[in-house]
Design a protein around this motif. Structure first.
Motif, short mmCIF file in Angstrom:
data_model
loop_
_atom_site.label_atom_id
_atom_site.label_comp_id
_atom_site.label_asym_id
_atom_site.label_seq_id
_atom_site.Cartn_x
_atom_site.Cartn_y
_atom_site.Cartn_z
N GLU A 209 30.47 21.30 45.96
CA GLU A 209 30.09 22.80 46.53
C GLU A 209 31.31 22.89 47.61
OE1 GLU A 209 25.95 23.98 46.77
OE2 GLU A 209 25.89 21.87 47.20
N THR A 210 31.88 24.34 47.34
CA THR A 210 33.07 24.67 48.07
C THR A 210 32.68 26.23 48.66
OG1 THR A 210 34.03 25.57 46.03
CG2 THR A 210 34.57 23.41 46.92
N PRO A 211 31.73 26.65 49.55
CA PRO A 211 31.38 27.89 49.95
C PRO A 211 32.36 28.25 50.94
CG PRO A 211 29.88 26.20 50.88
CD PRO A 211 30.60 25.59 50.15
N HIS A 415 30.36 21.52 34.05
CA HIS A 415 31.59 22.16 34.57
C HIS A 415 31.34 23.00 35.96
CE1 HIS A 415 32.92 22.59 30.07
NE2 HIS A 415 32.94 21.40 30.43
N HIS A 416 30.54 22.59 36.72
CA HIS A 416 30.13 23.05 37.92
C HIS A 416 31.35 23.24 38.94
CE1 HIS A 416 28.87 22.79 42.23
NE2 HIS A 416 27.89 23.72 41.85
N ASN A 417 31.92 21.99 39.05
CA ASN A 417 33.20 21.96 40.07
C ASN A 417 34.68 22.50 39.77
OD1 ASN A 417 31.33 20.08 41.18
ND2 ASN A 417 32.23 18.12 40.03
N ALA A 455 19.21 28.47 35.75
CA ALA A 455 20.89 28.76 36.05
C ALA A 455 20.91 28.82 37.71
CB ALA A 455 21.43 29.87 35.36
N HIS A 456 20.13 29.66 38.18
CA HIS A 456 20.02 29.97 39.64
C HIS A 456 19.73 28.63 40.49
CE1 HIS A 456 21.62 33.84 39.80
NE2 HIS A 456 21.13 34.40 39.14
N ARG A 457 18.66 27.91 39.81
CA ARG A 457 18.23 26.62 40.51
C ARG A 457 19.40 25.65 40.58
NH1 ARG A 457 13.49 27.38 37.65
NH2 ARG A 457 13.98 25.71 36.31
N LEU A 458 20.05 25.43 39.37
CA LEU A 458 21.09 24.44 39.04
C LEU A 458 22.36 24.68 40.01
CD1 LEU A 458 20.82 24.00 35.22
CD2 LEU A 458 20.39 22.49 37.06
N ASP A 459 22.61 26.29 40.15
CA ASP A 459 23.95 26.61 40.68
C ASP A 459 23.66 27.97 41.37
OD1 ASP A 459 26.41 27.29 41.55
OD2 ASP A 459 27.45 27.48 39.67
N PRO A 460 23.33 28.15 42.62
CA PRO A 460 23.18 29.36 43.36
C PRO A 460 24.42 29.86 43.53
CG PRO A 460 21.73 27.55 44.52
CD PRO A 460 22.80 26.63 43.32
N SER A 461 25.56 29.27 43.54
CA SER A 461 26.71 29.85 43.81
C SER A 461 27.40 30.78 42.90
CB SER A 461 27.68 28.65 44.47
OG SER A 461 28.17 28.10 43.11
N ARG A 462 26.87 30.80 41.77
CA ARG A 462 27.42 31.72 40.89
C ARG A 462 26.29 32.49 40.14
NH1 ARG A 462 30.17 26.47 39.84
NH2 ARG A 462 32.46 26.79 39.81
N VAL A 463 27.12 33.66 39.36
CA VAL A 463 25.96 34.72 38.97
C VAL A 463 25.75 34.61 37.51
CG1 VAL A 463 26.60 36.29 40.55
CG2 VAL A 463 27.86 36.36 38.45
#
Length: 823
Positions: A209-211, A415-417, A455-463
Motif C-alpha cells: 500500500e502506497t498512500p 494486480h493490487h500493487n 472490492a472495497h474490503r479488498l482494496d479501500p484505496s481504489r474506486v
C-alpha cells in the motif's frame, strides 16, 4: 493473535502466487517449446500419456506440434464460413525437473488459460481452475516425485515427467463471460505457462500500500506478505530494501523472528517528498525482498509508485492535485493469426503504439489481462480500469456467482500493487438479458452491491466502476452510461449535450466506449450522403438491435458507409468538444484494435468488430493520426488518405483535403503549388482548421504538407489519382498481382463497369480461393487478410504464398468469376 497451522492434505491444490513479482530467471522458466496439441477430447488421461513417450508406436490420435502461448481459435475465430470451435483441447509436454533448492517446491504458474483447465502429472490430476483470465498456480512437487518413483514412468520417459493439460471453452451459461458477449470466449493455453523453482518456504504474495497525503509531501509504504509454507516452518527473516526511481537506496530494514503463516504485516515506512508517478513521469520505486530460513533463501522484487488521485464530485479527475483529462482507449486480448495467444513482444508493440497515439488511460475490456500489460502500463505511464468478465446475459446461480467473486478477488489481489490501476470494474452491460429464462433487476442489483462491497474490503484505496447498467449506476463509485453519438444513435454533434446530461445524473461520470466502425481502406467523397434521416437530439445510447446491420431506427451503424472518411470526422468532433468540457473526467475510445467477435458475421470483414484505430495486425487506420494531432506533443503531420489511391469527381471540382497535425500552422502544396498556410485551431472543424478546398487534375496528383513546431520541421506527402469518368454498375473483375518478396504475391481485384471504368464507390463482397502450389494468407481478420471481404472503393486484396504455379479464383455475386494464374 494465534494463527492457524496450515497443512497440505492433498496434492490437488491451486495457489495464488505473485505473478507480478520478479522471480530470478534461474528460478522461473517459460515453457514455450516442445508442446503438442490435440483438438478435441480423450477417453482418459492415459491416452495422452501413452503416446507421449519417445519412440512410441501408439500415435493415435494425432497431435500437432505447437509453441505457447497457443489458442484453439487462432484462425477459426475469423473464418468466414464456420462457427469458432468451442470445446475441449489437450496439450502435453515432457518436463525435466531440476529444482536447485533442497526440499524445494516446484510450481506450475498459469498466467491465464481458457476457460476451464485441468492439469495432470503423469496420470495424476494435480490441479484445476475455472476462469480464463486470472492467474493461478499448481504445486506439482509431490506428483513429480511420485511419477519419478514409478518404474513404468521412468522407463517410458527416461527420467522426464509427462505434463498434460486439458483446456475447455465449451458454452456454459453458468460461467462468465456470457457467450452473448461481443467477443470470442477463447480456449487454450493462450498466455504463458511458467515452471518456478522455490525453496520449501517462499513468498506467496505481497500487498504493498502506497498512500499519499493530499499535500503530496508525505506518503507511506505498508508491506504485507503472504507465505507459502507447506512444511509449517515457524521462523523466518525478511530483509527489505527500497530504491527510488534513480536506483538510490531509500531505506533498508529487516524483520526477524517472523511466523510465516497467513498474512503478516512486515513494514510501515514513512516516505518524505516521494517522487510521484504520473503519465508524464511514471516514477517507479523498486522493492527487494529476501526471505531467509533454515529451508533456504528466496529473493524477489516488486515495483511500486506513489500517486494521489481523485474523482471530483460532478467534476473532473485529478492526479497528484492537478486536473488530468483521461485520454483513453480499450484493449481486447486479440491479434491476427494468433487470436488471444499474443507474445510478450506483440504486447509491447501494442501498448507502445497506444502511448505513441497519445493515451494516458486504458480500460482493459472485458476481463483481467496479462500482468505483462499491467507492467507496461506502470512503466509507460498509462492509468488503468481493469474489470472482471461479468458481461451480458443476466445472472446465473451460485456457481456463476462464486466464479465472479473469485475472479474479482484474484484480480484485485494479483494486480493490487500496480500504480497504474485506479478503477476496479465490476461488470459491463449487465442490463443485457437472455442467458436465462428470467431477468431480475433486483437480483442483479443485489449481486452488484455484494461485489462492490467485496472490492472495497479488498482494496479501500481504489474506486469501483461499471459501464452501461443504469439501474446499478448508484451502487458503484464511477459510472459510464452508453453514449454512442453518431454511430448507434443520433448524430455526433449530440455528443457534448448528451454527455453533460448524463454527467449530472451521477456523482462521478466517466465516458468509456464511443466511436464507430470503419472498414480499413474504404474512403468516401461524401460520407454523410446516406445519413439524412438520422434525427438530431434523439439520444445517443445503444439500444437492443442497434449493432445489427438491418432493422431499427435510422443510424450510422446501419445506414452509413463504414468509411474511414466518416470516422475521422466523428472522432475529430469528439476530441475538439472534449477540450471545452471543463467538468469532464475523461473518455476511452472503443477499442484501439479491431478484434474478433462471433456476433458480427455480416461485417465487411466477417466476424470482426471494426471500430479499432488500427487493424488486427497493427496496420494503422487514418483515425490513428487524428488522435495524435490532439493528444501528442511530439511534432507530427499527416495528410488524410494514405490508403485512398483514387479520388473522384468532376473536372475543376474543388475537393476537401484534410491534414492532421499538432503544429501551430501548416502549408499545403498540390502539384508543387501552395494552397496557403492554415493556422491550427481545435475549434475550427474539421481537422482543427487544417482543411483546404483544392482542385485536382485528371490522373496523378502530388500532395505535400509542411509545418514547424518547436524549431522541428515535419512534412508528409502522398500521391493520389483523380478520376472524372463516371461509372455504372459493377459488371467485371479486373485482377492484378504484385510480388512482395519471400514468395509472397499480393493479388488485387478491382470492380469495373462494362466499359472497364473502376467503380470507386462499390462495396460488393469478394471471395478468393486458391488451387495449386500456393496458399492464401487468410483468416487474419483484416481488410487484406480475409478470403471473403467487402471491397473498399471497389477494390479488395489478399496475399498468397506461392511455391509454383497456381490459380486464384475471384468471385462476386452477379459477376463472372475470374480464374487468375500466378507464379
Amino acid at each position: 493473535m494465534k494463527r492457524p497451522i496450515i497443512y497440505i492434505l492433498t496434492a490437488l491444490i491451486t495457489l495464488a502466487l505473485p505473478a507480478s513479482a520478479r522471480i530470478p530467471a534461474s528460478q522461473r522458466i517459460r515453457l514455450t517449446n516442445q508442446w503438442e496439441y490435440l483438438k478435441g477430447d480423450l477417453g482418459s488421461i492415459w491416452e495422452a500419456v501413452r503416446a507421449a513417450a519417445p519412440g512410441s508406436s501408439e500415435a493415435v490420435p494425432i497431435w500437432q506440434p505447437v509453441t505457447l502461448p497457443h489458442c484453439f481459435n487462432a484462425e477459426d475465430a475469423v473464418d468466414p464460413d464456420v462457427n469458432y470451435y468451442q470445446g475441449p483441447g489437450w496439450y502435453r509436454t515432457l518436463l525435466d525437473i531440476q529444482n536447485p533448492a533442497a526440499n524445494g517446491r516446484t510450481i506450475l504458474e498459469f498466467e491465464g488459460a481458457g476457460q476451464k483447465t485441468e492439469v495432470y502429472i503423469y496420470t495424476q490430476k494435480v490441479g484445476s481452475h475455472t476462469g480464463g483470465y486470472d492467474e493461478w498456480s499448481v504445486d506439482i512437487t509431490d506428483a513429480v516425485q511420485q511419477a519419478l518413483s514409478n518404474p513404468d514412468c521412468r522407463k517410458r520417459f527416461n527420467g522426464k515427467v509427462p505434463l498434460s493439460i486439458r483446456c475447455d471453452n465449451s458454452r456454459d451459461t453458468e460461467m462468465i463471460p456470457s457467450d452473448l458477449s461481443d467477443f470470442n470466449v477463447y480456449g487454450g493455453l493462450y498466455r504463458y505457462v511458467n515452471l518456478i523453482y522455490q525453496p520449501a518456504l517462499s513468498f506467496s504474495s505481497f500487498k504493498l500500500e502506497t498512500p499519499v497525503q493530499k499535500d503530496l509531501k508525505n506518503a507511506a509504504l505498508k508491506v504485507q506478505a503472504n507465505f507459502y509454507n507447506p512444511n509449517d516452518t515457524r521462523q523466518a527473516t525478511v530483509h527489505f530494501t527500497l530504491k527510488d526511481p534513480n536506483g538510490k537506496k531509500v531505506t533498508e530494514q529487516t524483520a526477524t523472528d517472523i511466523l510465516p503463516l497467513g498474512e503478516v504485516q512486515l513494514f510501515d515506512i514513512a516516505i518524505k517528498n516521494p517522487m510521484l508517478w504520473s503519465p508524464e513521469q511514471p516514477q517507479l520505486y523498486t522493492c527487494e525482498f529476501t526471505l531467509k530460513t533454515t529451508e533456504g533463501e528466496q529473493t524477489v522484487t516488486e515495483q511500486i509508485g506513489f500517486r494521489h488521485f481523485e474523482f471530483v464530485d460532478y467534476g473532473p479527475f485529478k492526479l497528484n492535485g492537478k486536473r488530468l483529462l483521461l485520454k483513453g482507449t480499450h484493449r481486447h486480448e486479440d491479434h491476427a493469426g494468433v487470436a488471444a495467444a499474443m507474445t510478450e513482444e506483440q504486447m509491447v508493440t501494442e501498448i507502445k503504439m497506444m502511448k505513441e497515439m497519445g493515451i494516458n488511460f486504458i480500460r482493459l475490456g472485458h476481463y483481467q489481462q496479462s500482468d505483462i500489460i499491467l507492467r507496461l502500463c506502470d512503466e509507460l505511464g498509462i492509468l488503468v480500469w481493469e474489470e472482471i468478465p461479468w458481461c451480458r446475459g443476466g445472472l446465473g446461480g451460485e456457481t456463476y456467482k462464486a466464479q465472479a467473486r473469485r475472479m474479482l478477488t484474484n484480480m484485485i489481489n494479483q494486480h493490487h500493487n500496480h500504480p497504474s490501476v485506479i478503477l476496479w470494474g465490476l461488470g459491463n452491460e449487465n442490463d443485457w438479458p437472455n442467458d436465462f429464462p428470467t431477468f431480475e433487476q433486483s437480483q442483479i442489483r443485489a449481486f452488484m452491491k455484494e461485489l462492490n462491497d467485496l472490492a472495497h474490503r479488498l482494496d479501500p484505496s481504489r474506486v469501483t466502476s461499471i459501464r452501461r447498467c443504469d439501474f446499478c449506476k448508484d451502487i458503484v463509485d464511477v459510472y459510464s452510461p452508453s453514449i454512442w453519438a453518431g454511430w448507434y444513435r443520433g448524430q455526433f454533434t449530440d455528443y457534448k449535450s448528451t454527455s453533460e446530461k448524463e454527467m449530472k445524473r451521477v456523482k462521478h461520470f466517466l465516458h468509456v466506449e464511443w466511436g464507430g466502425d470503419s472498414h480499413a481502406r474504404r474512403h468516401a467523397e461524401d460520407p454523410f450522403k446516406s445519413l439524412g434521416g438520422i434525427p438530431v437530439g434523439a439520444g445517443a445510447d445503444e439500444r437492443a438491435g442497434d449493432f445489427s446491420l438491418v432493422g431499427g431506427d435510422a443510424r450510422a451503424s446501419r445506414d452509413g458507409d463504414w468509411s474511414e472518411s466518416y470516422i475521422v470526422k466523428l472522432v475529430d468532433w469528439h476530441l475538439k468538444e472534449q477540450e471545452t468540457m471543463s467538468w469532464l473526467t475523461g473518455t476511452a475510445y472503443w477499442p484501439f484494435k479491431d478484434f474478433s467477435t462471433p456476433l458480427r458475421p455480416e461485417n465487411p470483414v466477417p466476424y470482426v468488430n471494426q471500430k479499432g484505430v488500427i487493424e488486427r495486425d497493427f496496420t494503422r487506420k487514418e483515425v490513428f493520426y487524428v488522435f495524435q494531432s490532439y493528444w501528442t506533443e511530439k511534432p507530427m503531420i499527416h495528410i488524410y488518405g494514405h490508403t485512398w489511391p483514387t479520388r473522384w469527381g468532376t473536372e475543376n471540382e474543388p475537393k476537401e483535403i484534410l491534414v492532421y497535425s499538432n503544429c501551430p500552422a501548416v502549408e499545403l502544396f498540390v502539384n508543387g503549388v501552395s494552397q496557403g498556410v492554415k493556422q491550427r485551431n481545435s475549434q475550427d472543424f474539421p481537422a482543427a482548421g487544417l482543411h483546404w478546398k483544392s482542385v485536382l487534375r485528371e490522373g496523378e496528383n502530388h500532395l505535400k504538407a509542411v509545418a514547424v513546431k518547436s524549431k522541428e520541421a515535419v512534412s508528409d506527402e502522398i500521391t493520389v489519382a483523380y478520376q472524372t469518368a463516371q461509372w455504372g454498375e459493377p459488371k467485371q473483375l479486373k485482377i492484378a498481382s504484385y510480388p512482395e518478396g519471400n514468395n509472397i504475391i499480393r493479388v488485387e481485384a478491382q470492380l469495373t463497369d462494362e466499359k472497364g471504368i473502376p467503380c470507386l464507390d462499390a462495396a460488393n463482397l469478394i471471395s478468393f480461393e486458391i488451387a495449386g502450389d500456393g496458399k492464401l494468407l487468410q483468416n487474419l481478420g483484416t481488410s487484406t487478410g480475409s478470403r471473403k471481404v467487402q471491397t473498399y472503393n471497389g477494390k479488395a486484396m489478399i496475399r498468397a504464398q506461392v511455391t509454383d504455379a497456381c490459380y486464384v479464383s475471384v468471385q462476386s455475386d452477379g459477376i463472372k468469376t475470374v480464374l487468375y494464374s500466378i507464379k
